[in-house]
Write a protein that holds these residues in place. Structure first.
Motif, PDB file in Angstrom:
ATOM      1  N   LEU A 119       1.507  -5.758   1.980  1.00 53.04           N
ATOM      2  CA  LEU A 119       2.912  -5.393   2.151  1.00 53.04           C
ATOM      3  C   LEU A 119       3.645  -5.486   0.827  1.00 53.04           C
ATOM      4  O   LEU A 119       4.464  -4.620   0.498  1.00 53.04           O
ATOM      5  CB  LEU A 119       3.577  -6.321   3.177  1.00 53.04           C
ATOM      6  N   THR A 120       3.342  -6.514   0.053  1.00 53.83           N
ATOM      7  CA  THR A 120       3.997  -6.680  -1.240  1.00 53.83           C
ATOM      8  C   THR A 120       3.663  -5.530  -2.176  1.00 53.83           C
ATOM      9  O   THR A 120       4.537  -5.011  -2.884  1.00 53.83           O
ATOM     10  CB  THR A 120       3.569  -8.016  -1.873  1.00 53.83           C
ATOM     11  N   VAL A 121       2.409  -5.098  -2.167  1.00 56.26           N
ATOM     12  CA  VAL A 121       1.990  -3.998  -3.037  1.00 56.26           C
ATOM     13  C   VAL A 121       2.695  -2.699  -2.649  1.00 56.26           C
ATOM     14  O   VAL A 121       3.213  -1.971  -3.504  1.00 56.26           O
ATOM     15  CB  VAL A 121       0.459  -3.824  -2.971  1.00 56.26           C
ATOM     16  N   VAL A 122       2.722  -2.412  -1.343  1.00 54.15           N
ATOM     17  CA  VAL A 122       3.384  -1.191  -0.876  1.00 54.15           C
ATOM     18  C   VAL A 122       4.879  -1.244  -1.162  1.00 54.15           C
ATOM     19  O   VAL A 122       5.491  -0.246  -1.551  1.00 54.15           O
ATOM     20  CB  VAL A 122       3.121  -0.991   0.632  1.00 54.15           C
ATOM     21  N   ASP A 123       5.477  -2.411  -0.966  1.00 54.24           N
ATOM     22  CA  ASP A 123       6.910  -2.573  -1.225  1.00 54.24           C
ATOM     23  C   ASP A 123       7.239  -2.288  -2.686  1.00 54.24           C
ATOM     24  O   ASP A 123       8.173  -1.531  -2.996  1.00 54.24           O
ATOM     25  CB  ASP A 123       7.332  -3.990  -0.843  1.00 54.24           C
ATOM     26  N   ARG A 124       6.467  -2.820  -3.603  1.00 53.80           N
ATOM     27  CA  ARG A 124       6.722  -2.601  -5.036  1.00 53.80           C
ATOM     28  C   ARG A 124       6.503  -1.137  -5.406  1.00 53.80           C
ATOM     29  O   ARG A 124       7.264  -0.567  -6.208  1.00 53.80           O
ATOM     30  CB  ARG A 124       5.808  -3.500  -5.862  1.00 53.80           C
ATOM     31  N   LEU A 125       5.476  -0.522  -4.826  1.00 49.40           N
ATOM     32  CA  LEU A 125       5.198   0.874  -5.139  1.00 49.40           C
ATOM     33  C   LEU A 125       6.347   1.779  -4.687  1.00 49.40           C
ATOM     34  O   LEU A 125       6.819   2.632  -5.458  1.00 49.40           O
ATOM     35  CB  LEU A 125       3.892   1.310  -4.461  1.00 49.40           C
ATOM     36  N   LEU A 126       6.832   1.590  -3.462  1.00 51.77           N
ATOM     37  CA  LEU A 126       7.900   2.433  -2.950  1.00 51.77           C
ATOM     38  C   LEU A 126       9.216   2.177  -3.681  1.00 51.77           C
ATOM     39  O   LEU A 126      10.020   3.097  -3.869  1.00 51.77           O
ATOM     40  CB  LEU A 126       8.072   2.201  -1.447  1.00 51.77           C
ATOM     41  N   LYS A 161      12.655   3.144   2.721  1.00 52.71           N
ATOM     42  CA  LYS A 161      11.896   3.901   3.714  1.00 52.71           C
ATOM     43  C   LYS A 161      11.670   3.059   4.962  1.00 52.71           C
ATOM     44  O   LYS A 161      11.456   1.849   4.889  1.00 52.71           O
ATOM     45  CB  LYS A 161      10.542   4.338   3.139  1.00 52.71           C
ATOM     46  N   SER A 162      11.718   3.723   6.114  1.00 49.21           N
ATOM     47  CA  SER A 162      11.466   3.026   7.379  1.00 49.21           C
ATOM     48  C   SER A 162       9.968   2.816   7.557  1.00 49.21           C
ATOM     49  O   SER A 162       9.177   3.741   7.407  1.00 49.21           O
ATOM     50  CB  SER A 162      12.015   3.834   8.563  1.00 49.21           C
ATOM     51  N   MET A 163       9.583   1.606   7.869  1.00 51.25           N
ATOM     52  CA  MET A 163       8.175   1.253   8.052  1.00 51.25           C
ATOM     53  C   MET A 163       7.994   0.686   9.449  1.00 51.25           C
ATOM     54  O   MET A 163       8.847  -0.070   9.948  1.00 51.25           O
ATOM     55  CB  MET A 163       7.733   0.223   7.011  1.00 51.25           C
ATOM     56  N   LEU A 164       6.899   1.049  10.092  1.00 51.91           N
ATOM     57  CA  LEU A 164       6.596   0.571  11.447  1.00 51.91           C
ATOM     58  C   LEU A 164       5.271  -0.167  11.423  1.00 51.91           C
ATOM     59  O   LEU A 164       4.251   0.379  11.009  1.00 51.91           O
ATOM     60  CB  LEU A 164       6.526   1.737  12.438  1.00 51.91           C
ATOM     61  N   PHE A 165       5.290  -1.421  11.868  1.00 53.81           N
ATOM     62  CA  PHE A 165       4.078  -2.233  11.950  1.00 53.81           C
ATOM     63  C   PHE A 165       3.865  -2.628  13.406  1.00 53.81           C
ATOM     64  O   PHE A 165       4.824  -2.944  14.120  1.00 53.81           O
ATOM     65  CB  PHE A 165       4.197  -3.495  11.092  1.00 53.81           C
ATOM     66  N   ALA A 166       2.625  -2.640  13.834  1.00 54.25           N
ATOM     67  CA  ALA A 166       2.306  -3.004  15.211  1.00 54.25           C
ATOM     68  C   ALA A 166       1.091  -3.918  15.220  1.00 54.25           C
ATOM     69  O   ALA A 166       0.176  -3.758  14.406  1.00 54.25           O
ATOM     70  CB  ALA A 166       2.033  -1.749  16.049  1.00 54.25           C
TER      71      ALA A 166
END
Length: 225
Positions: free
Chosen positions: A7-14, A27-32
């Motif tokens: 999650l941290t990697v994706v957050d920094r990239l976006l 961006k809206s993110m959906l986790f399940a």
């Protein structure tokens, strides 16, 4: 379930792509997922390591909006089983003889391995009905148990059994180093992504081949018949 580090990697990239300091770049993110069933996998990690790697321990968890599902869709027709699963996930089942992290599984929920194999696979398999059993699979918790099941299923395949053995020659820069790796030790190794030293096959068996570059182009990884 993805570990919190992803999650941290994706957050920094976006954030970099969107030039924004908002979480995930706005961006809206959906986790399940269900934390009681699919915790992240930490190789040789302790219970604390697994918990600390979950997304609930990540700083982004505090900015997420959470929705809870209240209906068990998979076990909707079996209320007793659904209730037992919830108590198991909530840690409400009693321990066995006072041993921590143990539970007593009801006998009616336990299936004998032989009966399971009978249910999944026919008694006789060959090229004539390969399409029937090729799409069936039994999931095992460990590679050792998977090997045992494969051996039992292999006996049901018609035809002559062939045994293929791997090359068990040790290569080292120093001659004395070879003595530290006896043949018996090499034959007992089951590395990830490689078959066992003795691979038993029959015509019609389903075989998964790993064609990744680090195996296909490594001259030390060789198999002979």
């Amino acid at each position: 379930m993805s570990p919190g580090l992803q999650l941290t990697v994706v957050d920094r990239l976006l954030r970099d792509v969107m030039v924004s300091e908002l979480p995930f770049g706005g961006k809206s993110m959906l986790f399940a997922g269900d934390f009681r069933q699919i915790l992240p996998v930490v190789r040789r990690g302790t219970r604390t390591d697994i918990v600390m790697s979950s997304i609930k321990e990540n700083g982004l968890w505090s900015v997420m909006e959470r929705f809870n599902l209240v209906q068990n869709m998979r076990a909707g027709n079996d209320a007793d089983f659904a209730s037992w699963l919830l108590r198991l996930g909530n840690g409400q089942l009693p321990a066995v003889d006072g041993v921590p992290d143990t539970v007593q599984i009801p006998r009616e929920m336990v299936c004998d391995v032989a009966d399971l194999i009978d249910f999944v696979y026919p008694q006789h398999m060959s090229l004539a009905n390969v399409e029937e059993f090729a799409r069936r699979v039994i999931v095992c918790p460990t590679n050792e148990e998977c090997g045992d099941v494969n051996g039992d299923v292999l006996e049901r395949v018609d035809g002559r059994e062939m045994t293929y053995t791997g090359v068990d020659t040790m290569m080292a820069d120093e001659a004395d180093e070879v003595a530290n790796f006896p043949t018996e030790f090499l034959n007992a190794l089951v590395p990830d992504g490689l078959p066992p030293f003795r691979l038993k096959l029959k015509v019609g068996c389903i075989v998964m081949c790993d064609n990744s570059s680090h195996i296909a182009h490594d001259p030390r990884v060789m198999w002979s018949s």
